[in-house]
Enzyme design. Sequence first.
Site: not given
Length: 308
Positions: A280, A289
């Site tokens: 990312h 998450y």
Amino acid sequence: MEPALPGAWRSVLDEYAAYLRLERNRSAHTVRAYVTDARAALNHLADARPNADLAALDLAVLRSWLAGQAAAGAARTTLARRTSSVRTFTAWLARTGRLPADPGTRLMSARAYRPLPAVLRPGQAAEALAAAESGAAEHDPVALRDHLIVELLYATGIRVGELCGMDIDDVDHERWLVRVLGKGGKQRSVPFGRPAAAAIDAWLTHGRPALATAASGPALLLGVRGRRLGQRQARTVVHEVVTTIPGAPDLGPHGLRHSAATHLLEGGADLRVVQELLGHASLATTQLYTHVSIARLRSVHGQAHPRA
């Protein structure tokens, strides 16, 4: 019908596409999407201000373009993506001297609603992996490949495109690492564990040689005709495995990626480590998450705590 763009504007779009492809190293899909958005903004300019030159692409035009799409029912996520896309375009126009200033810096859009991704529970993930492994017990080459697809996606959290793009030499058998090429052409190494190592060895020993042809090249994963495995087939494999698990959400390769990230964080992994593993660019993406984990924690709390 959209007004015909002046030839000079079409040339600008061609140059913009080349910039995205060569300097920004964007994929063909991303280039098409960005150029489509840029063309739509220019079409709106031509319609709203006939005979105007490119310098007339200002903040008012951009806001009007987005407002029209919102009125037509475009989703918040779509508007957010197009806002980001057109900002890239206006920044490039300003940098290349085609606009006196960049109006995109003042262009705001509603924050996109990001639903929590569906993930497998750890027990469901274990069942899916066991189901994939059971099919590979007889050393059928396709079954060995399908087992490796599921095992490696969950073990590493890599994207399906990264998986299908891997070559044999991208696997470091001694250190249990895979090297993948992520978004923007960024390369990273991701570790895997013993089960994935066993699946790789079984595939390379008993599976791949049975499917390999002169057209296989160095590709790690192969289709039944010996060519590099396509992403669509990999998605089909994951869907078919997951649908055999009672109560599991319907998800594909990206769902396994979500599940891997969630289980890492629930197991105590550091957020920045997970960011690096997933490739990312922004920590904010990885933080999604943590929301999944918190949502699950609240659900369990609500069901189990006597004072919930």
